[in-house]
Design a protein around this motif. Sequence first.
Motif, PDB file in Angstrom:
ATOM      1  N   ILE A 185       0.840  -1.209   0.000  1.00 51.98           N
ATOM      2  CA  ILE A 185       0.000   0.000   0.000  1.00 51.98           C
ATOM      3  C   ILE A 185       0.866   1.246   0.000  1.00 51.98           C
ATOM      4  CG2 ILE A 185      -1.662   1.325   1.371  1.00 51.98           C
ATOM      5  CD1 ILE A 185      -2.845  -1.369   2.246  1.00 51.98           C
ATOM      6  N   VAL A 186       1.909   1.246   0.809  1.00 47.97           N
ATOM      7  CA  VAL A 186       2.823   2.390   0.866  1.00 47.97           C
ATOM      8  C   VAL A 186       3.525   2.569  -0.480  1.00 47.97           C
ATOM      9  CG1 VAL A 186       4.914   3.276   1.948  1.00 47.97           C
ATOM     10  CG2 VAL A 186       3.121   2.284   3.352  1.00 47.97           C
ATOM     11  N   LEU A 187       3.921   1.480  -1.104  1.00 46.84           N
ATOM     12  CA  LEU A 187       4.583   1.549  -2.397  1.00 46.84           C
ATOM     13  C   LEU A 187       3.640   2.105  -3.474  1.00 46.84           C
ATOM     14  CD1 LEU A 187       7.226   0.883  -3.853  1.00 46.84           C
ATOM     15  CD2 LEU A 187       6.237  -1.345  -4.383  1.00 46.84           C
ATOM     16  N   ILE A 188       2.391   1.705  -3.452  1.00 45.84           N
ATOM     17  CA  ILE A 188       1.407   2.219  -4.407  1.00 45.84           C
ATOM     18  C   ILE A 188       1.185   3.717  -4.198  1.00 45.84           C
ATOM     19  CG2 ILE A 188      -1.056   2.171  -5.012  1.00 45.84           C
ATOM     20  CD1 ILE A 188      -0.910  -0.873  -4.591  1.00 45.84           C
ATOM     21  N   LEU A 189       1.104   4.146  -2.947  1.00 39.07           N
ATOM     22  CA  LEU A 189       0.913   5.571  -2.663  1.00 39.07           C
ATOM     23  C   LEU A 189       2.097   6.398  -3.140  1.00 39.07           C
ATOM     24  CD1 LEU A 189      -0.702   5.443   0.881  1.00 39.07           C
ATOM     25  CD2 LEU A 189      -1.825   5.988  -1.281  1.00 39.07           C
ATOM     26  N   ILE A 190       3.300   5.911  -2.922  1.00 35.92           N
ATOM     27  CA  ILE A 190       4.499   6.641  -3.344  1.00 35.92           C
ATOM     28  C   ILE A 190       4.581   6.703  -4.864  1.00 35.92           C
ATOM     29  CG2 ILE A 190       7.023   6.572  -3.366  1.00 35.92           C
ATOM     30  CD1 ILE A 190       6.866   5.573  -0.475  1.00 35.92           C
ATOM     31  N   CYS A 191       4.300   5.587  -5.529  1.00 37.26           N
ATOM     32  CA  CYS A 191       4.321   5.571  -6.999  1.00 37.26           C
ATOM     33  C   CYS A 191       3.245   6.482  -7.573  1.00 37.26           C
ATOM     34  CB  CYS A 191       4.139   4.150  -7.514  1.00 37.26           C
ATOM     35  SG  CYS A 191       5.575   3.111  -7.256  1.00 37.26           S
ATOM     36  N   SER A 192       2.092   6.523  -6.942  1.00 38.00           N
ATOM     37  CA  SER A 192       1.019   7.395  -7.387  1.00 38.00           C
ATOM     38  C   SER A 192       1.416   8.867  -7.227  1.00 38.00           C
ATOM     39  CB  SER A 192      -0.251   7.099  -6.606  1.00 38.00           C
ATOM     40  OG  SER A 192      -1.274   7.965  -6.990  1.00 38.00           O
ATOM     41  N   GLY A 193       2.032   9.196  -6.120  1.00 38.88           N
ATOM     42  CA  GLY A 193       2.493  10.570  -5.911  1.00 38.88           C
ATOM     43  C   GLY A 193       3.529  10.984  -6.934  1.00 38.88           C
ATOM     44  N   ALA A 220       1.685  16.121  -6.275  1.00 45.04           N
ATOM     45  CA  ALA A 220       2.468  14.998  -5.756  1.00 45.04           C
ATOM     46  C   ALA A 220       1.999  14.652  -4.341  1.00 45.04           C
ATOM     47  CB  ALA A 220       3.950  15.330  -5.761  1.00 45.04           C
ATOM     48  N   PHE A 221       1.713  15.661  -3.540  1.00 44.09           N
ATOM     49  CA  PHE A 221       1.210  15.413  -2.184  1.00 44.09           C
ATOM     50  C   PHE A 221      -0.172  14.774  -2.225  1.00 44.09           C
ATOM     51  CE2 PHE A 221      -1.061  16.882   1.649  1.00 44.09           C
ATOM     52  CZ  PHE A 221      -0.277  16.256   2.595  1.00 44.09           C
ATOM     53  N   ALA A 222      -1.036  15.269  -3.127  1.00 48.47           N
ATOM     54  CA  ALA A 222      -2.367  14.677  -3.246  1.00 48.47           C
ATOM     55  C   ALA A 222      -2.288  13.231  -3.709  1.00 48.47           C
ATOM     56  CB  ALA A 222      -3.217  15.490  -4.214  1.00 48.47           C
ATOM     57  N   GLY A 223      -1.374  12.949  -4.616  1.00 52.52           N
ATOM     58  CA  GLY A 223      -1.196  11.578  -5.074  1.00 52.52           C
ATOM     59  C   GLY A 223      -0.674  10.669  -3.987  1.00 52.52           C
ATOM     60  N   THR A 224       0.227  11.175  -3.164  1.00 50.84           N
ATOM     61  CA  THR A 224       0.760  10.381  -2.062  1.00 50.84           C
ATOM     62  C   THR A 224      -0.289  10.180  -0.983  1.00 50.84           C
ATOM     63  OG1 THR A 224       2.948  11.303  -2.503  1.00 50.84           O
ATOM     64  CG2 THR A 224       2.642  10.226  -0.393  1.00 50.84           C
ATOM     65  N   LEU A 225      -1.107  11.176  -0.746  1.00 55.21           N
ATOM     66  CA  LEU A 225      -2.120  11.088   0.303  1.00 55.21           C
ATOM     67  C   LEU A 225      -3.322  10.240  -0.125  1.00 55.21           C
ATOM     68  CD1 LEU A 225      -2.750  12.196   3.144  1.00 55.21           C
ATOM     69  CD2 LEU A 225      -3.977  14.033   2.031  1.00 55.21           C
ATOM     70  N   LEU A 226      -3.807  10.441  -1.346  1.00 61.85           N
ATOM     71  CA  LEU A 226      -5.029   9.782  -1.795  1.00 61.85           C
ATOM     72  C   LEU A 226      -4.786   8.565  -2.677  1.00 61.85           C
ATOM     73  CD1 LEU A 226      -7.114  12.952  -2.690  1.00 61.85           C
ATOM     74  CD2 LEU A 226      -7.249  11.579  -0.614  1.00 61.85           C
ATOM     75  N   GLY A 227      -3.616   8.476  -3.255  1.00 64.14           N
ATOM     76  CA  GLY A 227      -3.317   7.353  -4.130  1.00 64.14           C
ATOM     77  C   GLY A 227      -3.967   7.541  -5.495  1.00 64.14           C
ATOM     78  N   PRO A 228      -4.323   6.442  -6.143  1.00 60.57           N
ATOM     79  CA  PRO A 228      -4.908   6.521  -7.484  1.00 60.57           C
ATOM     80  C   PRO A 228      -6.260   7.235  -7.543  1.00 60.57           C
ATOM     81  CG  PRO A 228      -4.176   4.287  -7.007  1.00 60.57           C
ATOM     82  CD  PRO A 228      -4.052   5.070  -5.742  1.00 60.57           C
ATOM     83  N   VAL A 229      -6.874   7.476  -6.417  1.00 65.27           N
ATOM     84  CA  VAL A 229      -8.162   8.179  -6.387  1.00 65.27           C
ATOM     85  C   VAL A 229      -7.989   9.631  -6.839  1.00 65.27           C
ATOM     86  CG1 VAL A 229     -10.031   8.919  -4.850  1.00 65.27           C
ATOM     87  CG2 VAL A 229      -8.981   6.685  -4.556  1.00 65.27           C
TER      88      VAL A 229
END
Length: 66
Positions: free
Chosen positions: A5-13, A31-40
Amino acid sequence: MLFAIVLILICSGYSLGHSAFKAGLPVKRWAFAGTLLGPVAYPLFNTHKQLAYRKAMGRQGASIAL
């Protein structure tokens, strides 16, 4: 599981930050929104990108769709 999950959030950011850079939008914010919310956050990014494009083009960017 937590590591994935952490890896997906970082990659999304990272990917949203890169996309924001290419689109001329604020990189840190997306980048912060991507790290916080992920693919959403991706649909939010697309909407914001389209609105920024329309605002920049004004009436010159209007097209007629039949």
